[in-house]
Scaffold this motif. Structure first.
Motif, PDB file in Angstrom:
ATOM      1  N   ALA A  38       0.827  -1.215   0.000  1.00  0.00           N
ATOM      2  CA  ALA A  38       0.000   0.000   0.000  1.00  0.00           C
ATOM      3  C   ALA A  38       0.857   1.258   0.000  1.00  0.00           C
ATOM      4  O   ALA A  38       0.503   2.255  -0.649  1.00  0.00           O
ATOM      5  CB  ALA A  38      -0.929  -0.007   1.209  1.00  0.00           C
TER       6      ALA A  38
ATOM      7  N   ALA B 173     -13.772  -1.569  -4.755  1.00  0.00           N
ATOM      8  CA  ALA B 173     -13.031  -0.445  -4.193  1.00  0.00           C
ATOM      9  C   ALA B 173     -11.953   0.048  -5.150  1.00  0.00           C
ATOM     10  O   ALA B 173     -11.741   1.260  -5.294  1.00  0.00           O
ATOM     11  CB  ALA B 173     -12.401  -0.852  -2.853  1.00  0.00           C
ATOM     12  N   ILE B 174     -11.274  -0.887  -5.829  1.00  0.00           N
ATOM     13  CA  ILE B 174     -10.253  -0.488  -6.801  1.00  0.00           C
ATOM     14  C   ILE B 174     -10.896   0.250  -7.967  1.00  0.00           C
ATOM     15  O   ILE B 174     -10.372   1.255  -8.466  1.00  0.00           O
ATOM     16  CB  ILE B 174      -9.461  -1.712  -7.295  1.00  0.00           C
ATOM     17  CG1 ILE B 174      -8.536  -2.220  -6.183  1.00  0.00           C
ATOM     18  CG2 ILE B 174      -8.648  -1.387  -8.546  1.00  0.00           C
ATOM     19  CD1 ILE B 174      -7.781  -3.471  -6.529  1.00  0.00           C
TER      20      ILE B 174
ATOM     21  N   TRP C 144     -13.659   2.018  -7.905  1.00  0.00           N
ATOM     22  CA  TRP C 144     -14.225   3.297  -7.485  1.00  0.00           C
ATOM     23  C   TRP C 144     -13.172   4.264  -6.952  1.00  0.00           C
ATOM     24  O   TRP C 144     -13.357   5.479  -7.041  1.00  0.00           O
ATOM     25  CB  TRP C 144     -15.274   3.069  -6.403  1.00  0.00           C
ATOM     26  CG  TRP C 144     -16.519   2.417  -6.914  1.00  0.00           C
ATOM     27  CD1 TRP C 144     -16.936   2.315  -8.214  1.00  0.00           C
ATOM     28  CD2 TRP C 144     -17.516   1.748  -6.126  1.00  0.00           C
ATOM     29  NE1 TRP C 144     -18.122   1.633  -8.294  1.00  0.00           N
ATOM     30  CE2 TRP C 144     -18.518   1.269  -7.028  1.00  0.00           C
ATOM     31  CE3 TRP C 144     -17.689   1.508  -4.769  1.00  0.00           C
ATOM     32  CZ2 TRP C 144     -19.645   0.576  -6.605  1.00  0.00           C
ATOM     33  CZ3 TRP C 144     -18.804   0.819  -4.346  1.00  0.00           C
ATOM     34  CH2 TRP C 144     -19.772   0.353  -5.254  1.00  0.00           C
ATOM     35  N   THR C 145     -12.086   3.732  -6.365  1.00  0.00           N
ATOM     36  CA  THR C 145     -11.089   4.623  -5.753  1.00  0.00           C
ATOM     37  C   THR C 145      -9.725   4.416  -6.420  1.00  0.00           C
ATOM     38  O   THR C 145      -9.522   4.835  -7.543  1.00  0.00           O
ATOM     39  CB  THR C 145     -11.013   4.374  -4.235  1.00  0.00           C
ATOM     40  OG1 THR C 145     -10.689   2.991  -3.989  1.00  0.00           O
ATOM     41  CG2 THR C 145     -12.341   4.680  -3.570  1.00  0.00           C
ATOM     42  N   SER C 146      -8.806   3.789  -5.704  1.00  0.00           N
ATOM     43  CA  SER C 146      -7.467   3.538  -6.237  1.00  0.00           C
ATOM     44  C   SER C 146      -6.888   2.323  -5.539  1.00  0.00           C
ATOM     45  O   SER C 146      -7.404   1.880  -4.502  1.00  0.00           O
ATOM     46  CB  SER C 146      -6.558   4.752  -6.017  1.00  0.00           C
ATOM     47  OG  SER C 146      -6.346   4.967  -4.620  1.00  0.00           O
TER      48      SER C 146
ATOM     49  N   PRO D 159      -3.836   2.063  -3.933  1.00  0.00           N
ATOM     50  CA  PRO D 159      -3.311   2.350  -2.587  1.00  0.00           C
ATOM     51  C   PRO D 159      -4.419   2.500  -1.539  1.00  0.00           C
ATOM     52  O   PRO D 159      -4.281   2.012  -0.415  1.00  0.00           O
ATOM     53  CB  PRO D 159      -2.553   3.670  -2.777  1.00  0.00           C
ATOM     54  CG  PRO D 159      -2.183   3.693  -4.215  1.00  0.00           C
ATOM     55  CD  PRO D 159      -3.317   3.031  -4.918  1.00  0.00           C
ATOM     56  N   PHE D 160      -5.519   3.175  -1.909  1.00  0.00           N
ATOM     57  CA  PHE D 160      -6.624   3.333  -0.953  1.00  0.00           C
ATOM     58  C   PHE D 160      -7.229   1.978  -0.599  1.00  0.00           C
ATOM     59  O   PHE D 160      -7.520   1.710   0.567  1.00  0.00           O
ATOM     60  CB  PHE D 160      -7.699   4.253  -1.544  1.00  0.00           C
ATOM     61  CG  PHE D 160      -8.887   4.430  -0.636  1.00  0.00           C
ATOM     62  CD1 PHE D 160      -8.881   5.401   0.357  1.00  0.00           C
ATOM     63  CD2 PHE D 160     -10.009   3.603  -0.751  1.00  0.00           C
ATOM     64  CE1 PHE D 160      -9.972   5.558   1.210  1.00  0.00           C
ATOM     65  CE2 PHE D 160     -11.099   3.752   0.093  1.00  0.00           C
ATOM     66  CZ  PHE D 160     -11.077   4.731   1.076  1.00  0.00           C
ATOM     67  N   THR D 161      -7.424   1.140  -1.610  1.00  0.00           N
ATOM     68  CA  THR D 161      -8.020  -0.181  -1.370  1.00  0.00           C
ATOM     69  C   THR D 161      -7.129  -1.030  -0.482  1.00  0.00           C
ATOM     70  O   THR D 161      -7.600  -1.711   0.438  1.00  0.00           O
ATOM     71  CB  THR D 161      -8.277  -0.903  -2.702  1.00  0.00           C
ATOM     72  OG1 THR D 161      -9.132  -0.103  -3.516  1.00  0.00           O
ATOM     73  CG2 THR D 161      -8.926  -2.255  -2.470  1.00  0.00           C
TER      74      THR D 161
ATOM     75  N   SER E 226      -4.964   0.107   1.663  1.00  0.00           N
ATOM     76  CA  SER E 226      -5.019   0.706   3.003  1.00  0.00           C
ATOM     77  C   SER E 226      -6.298   0.281   3.719  1.00  0.00           C
ATOM     78  O   SER E 226      -6.287  -0.006   4.924  1.00  0.00           O
ATOM     79  CB  SER E 226      -4.957   2.231   2.901  1.00  0.00           C
ATOM     80  OG  SER E 226      -3.751   2.647   2.287  1.00  0.00           O
ATOM     81  N   PHE E 227      -7.407   0.247   2.979  1.00  0.00           N
ATOM     82  CA  PHE E 227      -8.664  -0.240   3.546  1.00  0.00           C
ATOM     83  C   PHE E 227      -8.523  -1.696   3.990  1.00  0.00           C
ATOM     84  O   PHE E 227      -9.005  -2.089   5.060  1.00  0.00           O
ATOM     85  CB  PHE E 227      -9.781  -0.115   2.507  1.00  0.00           C
ATOM     86  CG  PHE E 227     -11.060  -0.808   2.890  1.00  0.00           C
ATOM     87  CD1 PHE E 227     -11.936  -0.220   3.798  1.00  0.00           C
ATOM     88  CD2 PHE E 227     -11.383  -2.047   2.360  1.00  0.00           C
ATOM     89  CE1 PHE E 227     -13.121  -0.865   4.170  1.00  0.00           C
ATOM     90  CE2 PHE E 227     -12.554  -2.698   2.722  1.00  0.00           C
ATOM     91  CZ  PHE E 227     -13.424  -2.105   3.631  1.00  0.00           C
TER      92      PHE E 227
END
Length: 394
Positions: free
Chosen positions: A286, A346-347, A349-351, A353-355, A357-358
């Motif tokens: 991440a 999540a990937i 919709w976001t990115s 690294p964010f996924t 981290s989640f």
């Protein structure tokens, strides 16, 4: 000696069946993409077919498994595999005849409807085919066979699909049908009576391990789905994303081998340590500090994936009655599928690294729950021991 040899034979056949069971799902993404390319001219429609299969798997897992509550678990598993195989052959026929896309989607949905329940009854069959002292070894071999299947099947589907898309679907359907033929019958397999009390499926302990399985699947799936994006971040060509998946799969295979050779149930401390390793590995990826650090992260997360999955399965097995095990194992399959879906969404919709981290946060939550569970369990045992009447000896 004869009995031991029979158990070894049954254990080996179960492990191979467990590995080949996932062949239709492993090759479906490529096979369905090639099939829809032939029908609609757009391979992206294959994702719609795969989504239909996954959705019905989630919806049908527990209800269909429940239908076999009072049946011979191995016979019921074989009947579900028959339904799945016929449905997959229906997909092949739809592709070969150029049928409308909804027919292909409907056939795939039918195959998915019984898939989760079939997994639950297959995992439950290990309780009757494998000696308890050899269970971790069998689960390790099953995980190894699954890893090999998920590596080889997409290649097989792509190779055969270059000749005929419908033949590719037939090939993965045939591989998925093999477990029904190699899984041995047990002459005196116990069948749950209608009068038996089923017990609860949503005990706190069961929910704990289901949540842990979901969090682990989310982390591993985030790495797999985001592999190409990770490669691009470090300036590699997109195809180098396979390097991260390859390292992850190799580490998972090593973890399965270690589990099989060790053949012992993991202690509470070892489970906590493995969860910490998965958290550390996912966090390394991440952070995206360097390609080397991300590869190390793949190793750390991958090497404990199979042992943790086996531990969750073993714990759930001990918490529910034999009558409920197929349903709960189906729910376990559903939990890991939900983890995969959450990571993929999540990937999108976001990115990446964010996924990731989640996923780290989800794993930390799971670790906290495990620590609390161990603390409360040990405290209860200690209080029960202190409350026992003491006998005084002069």
């Amino acid at each position: 000696m004869r009995r031991g040899g029979s158990h070894y034979n049954h254990s080996a056949r179960w492990a191979v069946a467990f590995g080949l069971f996932g062949a239709p799902r492993a090759g479906a993404s490529i096979a369905f993409a090639l099939a829809t390319l032939a029908i609609t001219g757009d391979p992206a429609d294959g994702a719609l077919v795969l989504a239909a299969m996954t959705t019905t798997q989630l919806l049908g897992a527990v209800p269909v498994a429940r239908l076999g509550r009072h049946a011979d678990t191995i016979s019921f598993f074989k009947s579900l595999i028959l339904i799945r195989t016929v449905a997959m052959l229906g997909c092949a026929a739809a592709c070969g005849t150029g049928a409308p896309l909804p027919i292909l989607v409907g056939a795939a949905a039918t195959a998915g409807l019984v898939q989760g329940a079939a997994f639950g009854h297959l995992r439950n069959a290990a309780n009757y085919l494998v000696e308890p002292s050899k269970m971790m070894k069998a689960l390790g071999f099953g995980a190894m066979a699954t890893d090999v299947t998920f590596v080889v099947t997409p290649i097989l589907a792509a190779t055969i699909g270059s000749i005929s898309p419908s033949f590719a679907v037939v090939a993965i359907a045939a591989l998925g049908a093999v477990p029904a033929f190699i899984l041995p019958r047990i002459p005196h397999l116990p069948v749950a009576r209608s009068s038996e009390h089923a017990g609860k499926m949503t005990k706190p302990g069961v929910l704990l391990w289901l949540g842990c399985a979901c969090s682990g699947a989310a982390a591993i799936s985030a790495i797999e789905v985001g592999a190409v994006s990770i490669a691009l971040h470090f300036g590699f060509q997109p195809e180098r994303g396979a390097m991260f998946i390859g390292i992850l799969c190799t580490a998972s295979l090593l973890g399965s081998i270690f589990m099989s050779v060790r053949n012992q149930k993991f202690s509470n401390q070892q489970v906590v340590a493995m969860l910490l390793l998965m958290i550390a590995g996912t966090a390394l990826i991440a952070f995206q500090h360097s390609a080397a650090a991300s590869l190390i992260g793949c190793v750390l997360a991958g090497v404990v994936a199979a042992p943790l999955g086996a531990h969750f399965s073993m714990e759930i097995n001990t918490l529910v009655s034999p009558k409920m095990r197929p349903e709960v194992f189906s729910l376990l399959k559903t939990s890991t599928s939900i983890g995969t879906i959450l990571a993929s969404m999540a990937i999108g919709w976001t990115s990446v690294p964010f996924t990731l981290s989640f996923a780290v946060g989800f794993l930390i939550l799971a670790l906290s729950a495990v620590l609390f569970w161990h603390w409360t369990t040990n405290r209860t045992i200690r209080l029960n021991w202190l409350s026992l009447p003491k006998t005084w000896h002069p």
